[in-house]
Design an enzyme around this catalytic site. Structure first.
Site, PDB file in Angstrom:
ATOM      1  N   VAL A   1      54.426  37.191 -71.891  1.00 29.32           N
ATOM      2  CA  VAL A   1      55.294  36.122 -72.415  1.00 29.32           C
ATOM      3  C   VAL A   1      56.472  36.696 -73.185  1.00 29.32           C
ATOM      4  O   VAL A   1      57.608  36.286 -73.017  1.00 29.32           O
ATOM      5  CB  VAL A   1      54.470  35.162 -73.328  1.00 29.32           C
ATOM      6  CG1 VAL A   1      55.358  34.108 -73.956  1.00 29.32           C
ATOM      7  CG2 VAL A   1      53.368  34.502 -72.521  1.00 29.32           C
TER       8      VAL A   1
ATOM      9  N   ASP B   1      39.921  50.269 -63.249  1.00 22.23           N
ATOM     10  CA  ASP B   1      40.706  51.303 -62.554  1.00 22.23           C
ATOM     11  C   ASP B   1      41.691  52.014 -63.474  1.00 22.23           C
ATOM     12  O   ASP B   1      42.079  53.154 -63.204  1.00 22.23           O
ATOM     13  CB  ASP B   1      41.457  50.677 -61.367  1.00 22.23           C
ATOM     14  CG  ASP B   1      42.281  49.468 -61.784  1.00 22.23           C
ATOM     15  OD1 ASP B   1      41.680  48.486 -62.273  1.00 22.23           O
ATOM     16  OD2 ASP B   1      43.521  49.509 -61.656  1.00 22.23           O
TER      17      ASP B   1
ATOM     18  N   LYS C   1      42.225  36.989 -67.381  1.00 23.49           N
ATOM     19  CA  LYS C   1      41.602  35.675 -67.104  1.00 23.49           C
ATOM     20  C   LYS C   1      42.208  35.038 -65.861  1.00 23.49           C
ATOM     21  O   LYS C   1      41.516  34.453 -65.037  1.00 23.49           O
ATOM     22  CB  LYS C   1      41.781  34.736 -68.326  1.00 23.49           C
ATOM     23  CG  LYS C   1      41.106  35.242 -69.575  1.00 23.49           C
ATOM     24  CD  LYS C   1      41.387  34.363 -70.781  1.00 23.49           C
ATOM     25  CE  LYS C   1      42.818  34.433 -71.275  1.00 23.49           C
ATOM     26  NZ  LYS C   1      43.202  35.718 -71.877  1.00 23.49           N
ATOM     27  N   GLY C   2      43.557  35.175 -65.743  1.00 21.62           N
ATOM     28  CA  GLY C   2      44.252  34.591 -64.594  1.00 21.62           C
ATOM     29  C   GLY C   2      43.695  35.126 -63.286  1.00 21.62           C
ATOM     30  O   GLY C   2      43.413  34.381 -62.354  1.00 21.62           O
TER      31      GLY C   2
ATOM     32  N   GLN D   1      44.182  32.635 -74.348  1.00 20.69           N
ATOM     33  CA  GLN D   1      43.898  33.469 -75.530  1.00 20.69           C
ATOM     34  C   GLN D   1      42.439  33.973 -75.445  1.00 20.69           C
ATOM     35  O   GLN D   1      41.954  34.171 -74.347  1.00 20.69           O
ATOM     36  CB  GLN D   1      44.172  32.701 -76.837  1.00 20.69           C
ATOM     37  CG  GLN D   1      45.652  32.398 -77.060  1.00 20.69           C
ATOM     38  CD  GLN D   1      46.143  31.177 -76.315  1.00 20.69           C
ATOM     39  OE1 GLN D   1      45.537  30.123 -76.387  1.00 20.69           O
ATOM     40  NE2 GLN D   1      47.245  31.305 -75.617  1.00 20.69           N
TER      41      GLN D   1
ATOM     42  N   GLY E   1      50.014  33.795 -70.977  1.00 18.84           N
ATOM     43  CA  GLY E   1      50.711  34.375 -69.826  1.00 18.84           C
ATOM     44  C   GLY E   1      49.626  34.899 -68.907  1.00 18.84           C
ATOM     45  O   GLY E   1      49.006  35.909 -69.197  1.00 18.84           O
ATOM     46  N   HIS E   2      49.326  34.158 -67.858  1.00 21.33           N
ATOM     47  CA  HIS E   2      48.243  34.537 -66.949  1.00 21.33           C
ATOM     48  C   HIS E   2      48.838  34.989 -65.625  1.00 21.33           C
ATOM     49  O   HIS E   2      49.568  34.243 -64.977  1.00 21.33           O
ATOM     50  CB  HIS E   2      47.295  33.347 -66.735  1.00 21.33           C
ATOM     51  CG  HIS E   2      46.584  32.937 -67.986  1.00 21.33           C
ATOM     52  ND1 HIS E   2      45.686  31.910 -68.042  1.00 21.33           N
ATOM     53  CD2 HIS E   2      46.634  33.439 -69.250  1.00 21.33           C
ATOM     54  CE1 HIS E   2      45.217  31.801 -69.273  1.00 21.33           C
ATOM     55  NE2 HIS E   2      45.789  32.710 -70.028  1.00 21.33           N
TER      56      HIS E   2
ATOM     57  N   GLY F   1      42.916  38.521 -75.924  1.00 15.60           N
ATOM     58  CA  GLY F   1      43.805  37.973 -74.895  1.00 15.60           C
ATOM     59  C   GLY F   1      44.225  39.011 -73.877  1.00 15.60           C
ATOM     60  O   GLY F   1      43.950  40.219 -74.028  1.00 15.60           O
ATOM     61  N   ASP F   2      44.836  38.525 -72.791  1.00 11.11           N
ATOM     62  CA  ASP F   2      45.359  39.391 -71.727  1.00 11.11           C
ATOM     63  C   ASP F   2      44.277  40.246 -71.071  1.00 11.11           C
ATOM     64  O   ASP F   2      44.533  41.376 -70.638  1.00 11.11           O
ATOM     65  CB  ASP F   2      46.492  40.292 -72.257  1.00 11.11           C
ATOM     66  CG  ASP F   2      47.608  39.476 -72.868  1.00 11.11           C
ATOM     67  OD1 ASP F   2      47.893  38.386 -72.339  1.00 11.11           O
ATOM     68  OD2 ASP F   2      48.175  39.912 -73.883  1.00 11.11           O
TER      69      ASP F   2
HETATM   70  P1  GDP Z   1      45.370  37.003 -68.958  1.00 19.78           P
HETATM   71  O1  GDP Z   1      46.318  36.521 -69.983  1.00 19.78           O
HETATM   72  O2  GDP Z   1      43.979  37.174 -69.513  1.00 19.78           O
HETATM   73  O3  GDP Z   1      45.360  36.184 -67.702  1.00 19.78           O
HETATM   74  O4  GDP Z   1      45.846  38.470 -68.551  1.00 19.78           O
HETATM   75  P2  GDP Z   1      47.382  38.920 -68.237  1.00 19.78           P
HETATM   76  O5  GDP Z   1      47.774  38.350 -66.935  1.00 19.78           O
HETATM   77  O6  GDP Z   1      48.241  38.660 -69.412  1.00 19.78           O
HETATM   78  O7  GDP Z   1      47.203  40.488 -68.161  1.00 19.78           O
HETATM   79  C1  GDP Z   1      46.337  41.090 -67.258  1.00 19.78           C
HETATM   80  C2  GDP Z   1      47.134  41.999 -66.326  1.00 19.78           C
HETATM   81  O8  GDP Z   1      46.227  42.822 -65.620  1.00 19.78           O
HETATM   82  C3  GDP Z   1      47.908  41.281 -65.243  1.00 19.78           C
HETATM   83  O9  GDP Z   1      49.079  42.007 -64.980  1.00 19.78           O
HETATM   84  C4  GDP Z   1      46.973  41.311 -64.043  1.00 19.78           C
HETATM   85  O10 GDP Z   1      47.648  41.238 -62.795  1.00 19.78           O
HETATM   86  C5  GDP Z   1      46.349  42.639 -64.212  1.00 19.78           C
HETATM   87  N1  GDP Z   1      44.984  42.811 -63.718  1.00 19.78           N
HETATM   88  C6  GDP Z   1      43.941  41.949 -63.721  1.00 19.78           C
HETATM   89  N2  GDP Z   1      42.818  42.557 -63.296  1.00 19.78           N
HETATM   90  C7  GDP Z   1      43.156  43.829 -63.008  1.00 19.78           C
HETATM   91  C8  GDP Z   1      42.427  44.977 -62.566  1.00 19.78           C
HETATM   92  O11 GDP Z   1      41.214  44.946 -62.362  1.00 19.78           O
HETATM   93  N3  GDP Z   1      43.134  46.141 -62.415  1.00 19.78           N
HETATM   94  C9  GDP Z   1      44.478  46.227 -62.655  1.00 19.78           C
HETATM   95  N4  GDP Z   1      45.075  47.387 -62.482  1.00 19.78           N
HETATM   96  N5  GDP Z   1      45.181  45.166 -63.084  1.00 19.78           N
HETATM   97  C10 GDP Z   1      44.534  43.997 -63.264  1.00 19.78           C
HETATM   98  P1  IMO Z   2      46.713  34.877 -72.921  1.00 18.60           P
HETATM   99  O1  IMO Z   2      46.175  33.524 -72.552  1.00 18.60           O
HETATM  100  C1  IMO Z   2      47.525  37.650 -76.188  1.00 18.60           C
HETATM  101  C2  IMO Z   2      48.661  35.880 -80.033  1.00 18.60           C
HETATM  102  C3  IMO Z   2      50.069  36.113 -80.535  1.00 18.60           C
HETATM  103  C4  IMO Z   2      49.809  36.095 -82.039  1.00 18.60           C
HETATM  104  C5  IMO Z   2      48.752  35.029 -82.203  1.00 18.60           C
HETATM  105  C6  IMO Z   2      49.291  33.655 -82.589  1.00 18.60           C
HETATM  106  O2  IMO Z   2      47.780  35.370 -72.032  1.00 18.60           O
HETATM  107  O3  IMO Z   2      45.591  35.832 -73.143  1.00 18.60           O
HETATM  108  P2  IMO Z   2      50.617  31.779 -81.238  1.00 18.60           P
HETATM  109  O4  IMO Z   2      51.942  31.832 -80.552  1.00 18.60           O
HETATM  110  O5  IMO Z   2      49.476  31.406 -80.357  1.00 18.60           O
HETATM  111  O6  IMO Z   2      50.646  30.957 -82.482  1.00 18.60           O
HETATM  112  O7  IMO Z   2      50.377  33.297 -81.729  1.00 18.60           O
HETATM  113  O8  IMO Z   2      48.093  34.941 -80.943  1.00 18.60           O
HETATM  114  N1  IMO Z   2      48.577  35.299 -78.671  1.00 18.60           N
HETATM  115  C7  IMO Z   2      48.195  35.976 -77.598  1.00 18.60           C
HETATM  116  N2  IMO Z   2      47.891  37.270 -77.427  1.00 18.60           N
HETATM  117  N3  IMO Z   2      47.417  36.801 -75.157  1.00 18.60           N
HETATM  118  C8  IMO Z   2      47.680  35.491 -75.298  1.00 18.60           C
HETATM  119  O9  IMO Z   2      47.461  34.591 -74.324  1.00 18.60           O
HETATM  120  C9  IMO Z   2      48.136  35.028 -76.547  1.00 18.60           C
HETATM  121  N4  IMO Z   2      48.507  33.835 -77.035  1.00 18.60           N
HETATM  122  C10 IMO Z   2      48.765  34.001 -78.325  1.00 18.60           C
HETATM  123  O10 IMO Z   2      50.580  37.346 -80.092  1.00 18.60           O
HETATM  124  O11 IMO Z   2      49.257  37.324 -82.446  1.00 18.60           O
HETATM  125 MG    MG Z   3      48.148  37.036 -70.826  1.00 24.72          MG
END
Ligand code: GDP
Ligand code: IMO
Ligand code: MG
Length: 428
Positions: free
Chosen positions: A299, A332, A16-17, A223, A40-41, A12-13
């Site tokens: 989140v 980066d 994707k957003g 996720q 949290g995207h 995750g994270d």
């Molecule tokens: P998601 O859950 O997969 O959508 O990812 P999150 O939004 O939780 O976390 C990704 C973080 O990286 C966010 O703060 C984005 O704004 C940031 N981000 C995405 N792509 C890049 C990148 O290429 N470089 C940097 N520095 N930040 C990025």
């Molecule tokens: P995005 O879409 C990272 C993790 C939680 C926990 C496990 C189960 O932003 O990538 P849940 O509340 O889904 O039952 O928790 O999954 N988890 C994530 N980790 N990014 C996420 O979403 C997540 N959504 C759930 O931390 O380990």
């Molecule tokens: Mg996220």
């Protein structure tokens, strides 16, 4: 068959957003197909950041339609707050639709999520406590409340009466909790139903009609592969199917309608919550990745666990999702590292293993086999063409494509839309 799926390949994270927001400009409809407000995207446009939990990341284009699909567990309070927030910031948002079949996250789901975590003690999963697991559990127990039920006053009143009896009984017997008040929930959720009813439609027929009309659909995973209920590091997983195949059940789009699949890969690795993480760096390297990358949960605000890129995990995501392209993000963040490592295989009891172990005992004991790359020590955030990337960065990316057997599609060098290098020829 113009459906493109974007999924997370790690824990995750991955960004994707950002990738969905970038690709949304080429699509007509953006769909979330699983998960809920545990996601949290982050989308950054013109330096302004939006953190989306339920709304698809196409919402910032006013000429698109965003769809919350059947496989999403839907928390009305969260969506309404998101819309309110965006409107208060003067953002003109896309039109949106919510599936009649999406299950509704109720107050007892959030409550149970917290209580269950508490009762697990040391064995806790580290959930986001948004009621995701309990809501999917009720779906499978066949006592869930769907959007079509919520917007039908009589059906909702009866269903809630029946379910609340079960829930209050469980709350009392299992956790010694006071019962939840029927009237308070009816009042709160009826108000949500009134606001949302105009947007609730049969999304599979809408999406399949759109495909017949030649529209382009972008599906946004939440996720990631290693959090998939079946393929992830069970039980330290979420309760849905983030992998690309999840689109078929969670959006009602058949497999033949999927044209391309894009796996988002963070250039290193992070994880929130509990569970094994072979390349985790519990040292100054991990601290540097967390500090330079501001790796704190969108989140929950929790510090993310950090480590080197695990190409074995991405390779696994590659074949589970039949990925056409990788979208590598946050390259980066590695700009300031002298040396960068990538895990290309696992050793278990002295032998190389070629499969992703199902057993957590084995996965917890595997030894990563690393390859070491020289850092590039240059600011890459202004680079827009692949050829212009430093040679050491290209070596790192190309080795990842080689180990995973998935082509490089996109390289992201910053959070903003324009900080995207495109290698993929044709996506839609
Ligand atoms: P998601 O859950 O997969 O959508 O990812 P999150 O939004 O939780 O976390 C990704 C973080 O990286 C966010 O703060 C984005 O704004 C940031 N981000 C995405 N792509 C890049 C990148 O290429 N470089 C940097 N520095 N930040 C990025
Ligand atoms: P995005 O879409 C990272 C993790 C939680 C926990 C496990 C189960 O932003 O990538 P849940 O509340 O889904 O039952 O928790 O999954 N988890 C994530 N980790 N990014 C996420 O979403 C997540 N959504 C759930 O931390 O380990
Ligand atoms: Mg996220």
């Amino acid at each position: 068959m113009s459906t493109v799926v974007v999924t997370g390949t790690q824990w995750g994270d991955e960004g994707k957003g950002k990738i969905v927001d970038y690709l949304a400009s080429q699509s007509d409809i953006v769909v979330r197909y699983q998960g809920g407000s545990n996601a949290g995207h982050t989308v950054s446009v013109d330096g302004k950041e939006f953190k989306l939990r339920l709304m698809p990341s196409g919402i910032l284009y006013k000429d698109k339609v965003c769809v919350i699909g059947d496989g999403v567990v839907f928390d009305p309070e969260v969506l309404l707050a998101e819309i309110e927030q965006m409107r208060s910031e003067g953002v003109e948002i896309a039109d949106y639709r919510i599936s009649t079949r999406a299950h509704v996250v109720m107050p007892y789901h959030r409550l149970m999520d917290g209580l269950e975590e508490q009762s697990r003690g040391k064995g806790k999963i580290g959930t986001t406590k948004r009621g995701i697991g309990p809501c999917y559990m009720d779906r499978d127990r066949r006592i869930g409340i769907r959007m079509c039920d919520l917007i039908d006053e009589d059906v909702f009143a009866q269903k809630l009466k029946d379910v609340l009896q079960i829930k209050n009984d469980e709350l009392k017997k299992l956790y010694g909790q006071e019962p939840l008040d029927y009237k308070a929930i009816i009042d709160e959720y009826t108000a949500y139903a009134q606001k949302l009813a105009p947007y609730v439609i049969d999304t599979p027929s809408y999406l399949n009609r759109a495909l017949k009309e030649g529209k382009k659909i972008l599906c946004e995973g939440a996720q990631a592969t290693m959090l998939d209920i079946d393929y992830g590091t069970y039980p330290y997983v979420t309760a849905s199917h983030p992998i690309a195949g999840g689109v078929c059940v969670g959006a009602g789009i058949g497999p033949k309608n999927i044209k391309s699949t894009v796996g988002v890969v963070k250039a290193y690795c992070t994880r929130v919550g509990e569970g094994p993480f072979p390349t985790e760096q519990l040292n100054e390297i991990g601290d540097k990745l967390r500090n330079v990358g501001h790796e704190f949960g969108t989140v929950t605000g929790r510090p993310r666990r950090t480590g080197w890129l695990d190409a074995c995990v991405v390779k696994y995501a590659g074949y589970l999702g039949s990925l056409d392209y990788l979208a590598i993000t946050r390259l980066d963040i590695l700009d300031c590292f002298d040396e960068i490592k990538m895990c290309v295989a696992y050793k278990y009891k002295g032998k190389i293993i070629d499969e992703m172990p199902a057993s957590l005992r084995i996965f917890g004991e595997v030894e990563p086999v690393y390859e070491t790359f020289k850092g590039w020590k240059t600011d890459i955030t202004k680079i827009r063409q692949y050829e212009d990337l430093p040679a050491n960065a290209k070596k790192y990316l190309e080795r990842l494509a080689e180990v995973t057997d998935v082509k490089l599609g996109f390289v992201s060098v910053g959070p903003n839309r324009d900080q995207t290098i495109v290698c993929a020829k044709e996506i839609f």
